[in-house]
Design a protein around this motif. Structure first.
Motif, mmCIF file in Angstrom:
data_model
loop_
_atom_site.group_PDB
_atom_site.id
_atom_site.type_symbol
_atom_site.label_atom_id
_atom_site.label_comp_id
_atom_site.label_asym_id
_atom_site.label_seq_id
_atom_site.Cartn_x
_atom_site.Cartn_y
_atom_site.Cartn_z
ATOM 1 N N LEU A 171 0.807 -1.200 0.000
ATOM 2 C CA LEU A 171 0.000 0.000 0.000
ATOM 3 C C LEU A 171 0.853 1.268 0.000
ATOM 4 C CD1 LEU A 171 -2.811 -0.985 2.533
ATOM 5 C CD2 LEU A 171 -3.004 -0.751 0.051
ATOM 6 N N GLN A 172 1.945 1.236 0.782
ATOM 7 C CA GLN A 172 2.762 2.439 0.921
ATOM 8 C C GLN A 172 3.574 2.735 -0.335
ATOM 9 O OE1 GLN A 172 5.140 2.003 4.413
ATOM 10 N NE2 GLN A 172 3.410 2.302 5.829
ATOM 11 N N HIS A 173 4.180 1.671 -0.913
ATOM 12 C CA HIS A 173 5.104 1.900 -2.026
ATOM 13 C C HIS A 173 4.470 1.596 -3.385
ATOM 14 C CE1 HIS A 173 8.371 2.463 0.818
ATOM 15 N NE2 HIS A 173 7.947 1.365 1.469
ATOM 16 N N GLY A 174 3.440 0.762 -3.380
ATOM 17 C CA GLY A 174 2.817 0.443 -4.672
ATOM 18 C C GLY A 174 1.834 1.488 -5.133
ATOM 19 N N PHE A 175 1.257 2.246 -4.190
ATOM 20 C CA PHE A 175 0.272 3.265 -4.515
ATOM 21 C C PHE A 175 0.641 4.586 -3.831
ATOM 22 C CE2 PHE A 175 -1.784 -0.896 -4.311
ATOM 23 C CZ PHE A 175 -2.253 -1.026 -5.619
ATOM 24 N N PRO A 176 1.734 5.202 -4.281
ATOM 25 C CA PRO A 176 2.128 6.476 -3.660
ATOM 26 C C PRO A 176 1.110 7.588 -3.915
ATOM 27 C CG PRO A 176 3.409 6.090 -5.635
ATOM 28 C CD PRO A 176 2.589 4.857 -5.424
ATOM 29 N N PHE A 177 0.287 7.420 -4.958
ATOM 30 C CA PHE A 177 -0.728 8.411 -5.296
ATOM 31 C C PHE A 177 -2.071 7.702 -5.393
ATOM 32 C CE2 PHE A 177 3.247 9.658 -7.340
ATOM 33 C CZ PHE A 177 3.505 10.848 -6.674
ATOM 34 N N PRO A 178 -3.133 8.366 -5.031
ATOM 35 C CA PRO A 178 -4.451 7.747 -5.115
ATOM 36 C C PRO A 178 -4.745 7.283 -6.543
ATOM 37 C CG PRO A 178 -4.551 9.811 -3.881
ATOM 38 C CD PRO A 178 -3.185 9.763 -4.480
ATOM 39 N N GLY A 210 2.038 -4.442 -11.062
ATOM 40 C CA GLY A 210 2.846 -3.899 -9.982
ATOM 41 C C GLY A 210 3.936 -4.863 -9.562
ATOM 42 N N LEU A 211 4.023 -5.078 -8.276
ATOM 43 C CA LEU A 211 5.084 -5.922 -7.706
ATOM 44 C C LEU A 211 4.461 -7.182 -7.107
ATOM 45 C CD1 LEU A 211 8.174 -5.866 -7.196
ATOM 46 C CD2 LEU A 211 7.640 -5.045 -4.878
ATOM 47 N N VAL A 247 11.156 -11.120 -4.727
ATOM 48 C CA VAL A 247 10.296 -10.137 -5.408
ATOM 49 C C VAL A 247 10.491 -10.271 -6.901
ATOM 50 C CG1 VAL A 247 10.220 -8.539 -3.468
ATOM 51 C CG2 VAL A 247 12.089 -8.369 -5.115
ATOM 52 N N GLN A 248 9.419 -9.956 -7.627
ATOM 53 C CA GLN A 248 9.440 -9.998 -9.082
ATOM 54 C C GLN A 248 8.263 -9.175 -9.609
ATOM 55 O OE1 GLN A 248 9.159 -14.212 -9.643
ATOM 56 N NE2 GLN A 248 6.945 -14.176 -9.843
ATOM 57 N N PRO A 249 8.296 -8.829 -10.850
ATOM 58 C CA PRO A 249 7.164 -8.090 -11.418
ATOM 59 C C PRO A 249 5.890 -8.929 -11.382
ATOM 60 C CG PRO A 249 9.094 -7.899 -12.814
ATOM 61 C CD PRO A 249 9.417 -8.942 -11.786
ATOM 62 N N SER A 250 4.778 -8.263 -11.165
ATOM 63 C CA SER A 250 3.495 -8.960 -11.075
ATOM 64 C C SER A 250 2.758 -8.880 -12.409
ATOM 65 C CB SER A 250 2.642 -8.329 -9.976
ATOM 66 O OG SER A 250 1.319 -8.838 -10.011
ATOM 67 N N VAL A 303 2.673 0.830 -8.929
ATOM 68 C CA VAL A 303 3.687 1.360 -9.849
ATOM 69 C C VAL A 303 4.786 0.338 -10.128
ATOM 70 C CG1 VAL A 303 3.200 3.734 -9.180
ATOM 71 C CG2 VAL A 303 4.910 2.397 -7.907
ATOM 72 N N GLY A 304 5.035 -0.568 -9.204
ATOM 73 C CA GLY A 304 6.060 -1.584 -9.409
ATOM 74 C C GLY A 304 7.468 -1.040 -9.349
ATOM 75 N N LEU A 305 8.425 -1.848 -9.753
ATOM 76 C CA LEU A 305 9.862 -1.510 -9.748
ATOM 77 C C LEU A 305 10.482 -1.938 -11.054
ATOM 78 C CD1 LEU A 305 10.862 -2.735 -6.147
ATOM 79 C CD2 LEU A 305 10.356 -0.386 -6.832
#
Length: 574
Positions: A464-471, A549-550, A542-545, A497-499
């Motif tokens: 929630l914190q890093h995957g959706f920095p913006f609403p 996202g992640l 971890v890997q791309p989803s 947003v993913g990595l």
């Protein structure tokens, strides 16, 4: 090859040349003994034959001297016309004395006689004998002749003018006594053999004469005899060794036969000593092997067994039993070492357990305040907006949340309780973010797996914190469970947003770093808690989803009792 096998191999390598050398020496000794026996027997027989020849030659010399004696010539010329009675008596007396004297010169009993063919007179060293009683004119001269009727040997010698005949009678008993004396040395039977005679001459008992001597005679007749020799033949199922030599008597052989058992008695004695020596040698070798096995091999087995048990993790191993002085010292030192190692390992492991518990509590304390700040901030904002229902709902959910997170009586819970806590957490978050959507698809059997407290909720919070920095209007978090035998996989995905590839690589490297000022939060905490609980095979990746996202993968293996728990239980039981 252990040390005992090597020692036995060296012992065998030592015994083999010793036995071979001993056998070679034994066989050489046997051959020498047999050769010495044969030579000794032949030498004794030759010595006896030489004695016989010496006596016979002495008697022959006496015979020749008498045939050339001057008194013998006068005796042959005696007649009543030429000599007076006194002269006649005087010549006879002198010759009689000479005959008696010459007869006694030999150690053998004999009788010497003189016959005069001119005056038909006869004179003897022992009993006088008339001339008419003897037919001596046809007797051969110059050699010994055996008369089987009288059982005597006779030698005749004539003077040059053939008027005087000297007769020497040698009694058979003389030679038989010598044969008997030769037999008393324990060398079997000795006899006289002449191929032309029907009988053998020897000291045979009457009961054995016909049976034994006839077989001996037939046996000797079947062989071409040389002047001297030796042979082995069988009689009455017994093997005999025959030694023979031609005597000084014409056509006579001195034959000695001995059972091979008697001849080989020294050989058998040597053989018995040989086998007794080998038996003693092997007995000593077996005793040495037993001593080595008992005093070296068995203690080594105990020592190796103790080390193997300790290698398998059994620190309670102790070596019992007494042994040699050196191994007893090693056993005591091993037991002391095992006690010290056990004490050190238990102490270190207990300290490690305490450290892990402190670390877990520290990680847990790091996780809980982070969420509390956000919730309190939401409640303050809702209070400002006079949304009491939202504040009450948040308070109720927050109360359930912290009732779960602050429980200390049990740190390991079933997966369905942890997922229930995540669902409660998502309810709280959905109050803050109405656009948030949450899904959970986990097999029923997997829900009973035990996991550490607050293992999954921090991962969802991190999404929630890093995957959706913006609403965003369609924020989604999906939890999926998968079973593969004893392996379990829990996938937490988002469509945030993913990595990029570089960020993923940096995050994976960060998970492997030790605790420091720059680490110790979020995914790092969850990863190391999983490793602490499930072992080094567990953890995060971890890997791309596929959602965009992640995808965070939490994997572990089902262990009814892990190695650490077993060791911990062992320590507690002790």
């Amino acid at each position: 090859m252990n040390i005992f096998t090597k020692v036995l191999s060296l012992l065998l390598l030592f015994l083999i040349p010793v036995v071979l050398l001993y056998t070679f020496t034994y066989n050489s000794s046997i051959n020498v003994i047999q050769q010495q026996i044969v030579e000794n027997q032949n030498g004794k027989l030759k010595f006896m034959v030489n004695q016989v020849s010496s006596q016979l030659q002495q008697l022959m010399d006496i015979n020749i001297l008498l045939s050339r004696d001057a008194d013998a010539k006068e005796f042959a010329e005696l007649n009543s016309d030429q000599y007076s009675t006194y002269d006649w008596v005087n010549i006879v007396r002198r010759l009689q004395n000479k005959l008696s004297y010459q007869s006694t010169l030999s150690s053998w009993k004999n009788d010497v006689r003189i016959f005069s063919s001119g005056n038909q007179l006869a004179l003897a060293s022992e009993t006088p004998i008339p001339y008419e009683q003897l037919s001596i004119n046809d007797r051969p001269t110059g050699r010994w002749v055996y008369d089987s009727k009288r059982e005597s040997f006779f030698l005749y010698m004539k003077s040059a003018n053939r008027t005087i005949i000297v007769e020497t009678e040698l009694y058979l008993d003389n030679i038989l006594d010598m044969l008997s004396a030769f037999d008393t040395t324990g060398d079997g039977e000795t006899l006289l053999y002449r191929p032309s005679d029907e009988k053998l001459l020897g000291n045979f008992p009457n009961s054995d004469y016909t049976e034994t001597t006839m077989e001996l005679r037939n046996l000797l007749r079947s062989v071409q005899l040389q002047d001297t020799g030796q042979m082995v033949r069988e009689m009455h199922a017994t093997r005999y060794s025959f030694h023979y030599s031609k005597s000084g008597i014409s056509d006579f052989y001195v034959v000695n036969y001995v059972p091979l058992e008697d001849i080989l008695a020294p050989v058998k004695q040597s053989s018995s000593l040989f086998y007794a020596g080998l038996t003693l040698l092997f007995g000593m070798s077996a005793s040495l092997a037993y001593v080595l096995y008992r005093n070296i091999q068995i203690p080594l087995k105990r020592l190796i067994g103790g080390l193997s048990s300790m290698r398998r993790g059994d620190l309670s191993t102790r070596i019992q039993g007494e042994s040699s002085r050196e191994f007893t010292f090693l056993f005591h030192r091993f037991n002391e070492m095992a006690i010290q190692i056990q004490h050190l390992i238990e102490t270190v492991y207990l300290e490690k357990i305490r450290l892990n518990e402190v670390t877990l509590k520290q990680l847990q304390s790091q996780i809980n305040p982070h969420f509390l700040y956000n919730c309190l901030s939401y409640m303050i904002n809702m209070s400002k907006l006079n949304d009491n229902k939202a504040v009450i709902a948040m308070g109720r959910h927050l109360s359930s949340y912290y009732r779960y997170t602050t429980r200390t009586e049990k740190q390991i819970l079933p997966l369905h309780q942890e997922l229930g806590h995540v669902s409660n957490y998502m309810e709280i978050q959905s109050m803050r973010f109405p656009y948030l959507r949450y899904e959970c698809h986990v097999p029923q059997t997997m829900l009973e797996q035990n996991v550490p407290l607050l293992l999954i909720q921090p991962i969802v919070e991190n999404c929630l914190q890093h995957g959706f920095p913006f609403p965003t209007e369609d924020a989604c978090i999906v939890i999926t469970g998968e079973e593969k035998g004893r392996d379990y996989l829990l996938r937490i995905e988002d469509n945030g947003v993913g990595l990029n590839e570089e960020q993923l690589q940096s995050l994976m490297e960060l998970l492997q770093l030790p605790l420091s000022e720059t680490t110790g939060c979020g995914l790092w905490n969850v990863h190391h808690r999983a490793v602490h609980h499930f072992g080094t095979d567990a953890g995060l990746s971890v890997q791309p989803s596929p959602l965009g996202g992640l995808s965070v993968l939490l994997h572990w293996r089902d262990q009814s009792m892990t190695t650490k728990e077993q060791s911990h239980d062992t320590i507690v039981n002790r």
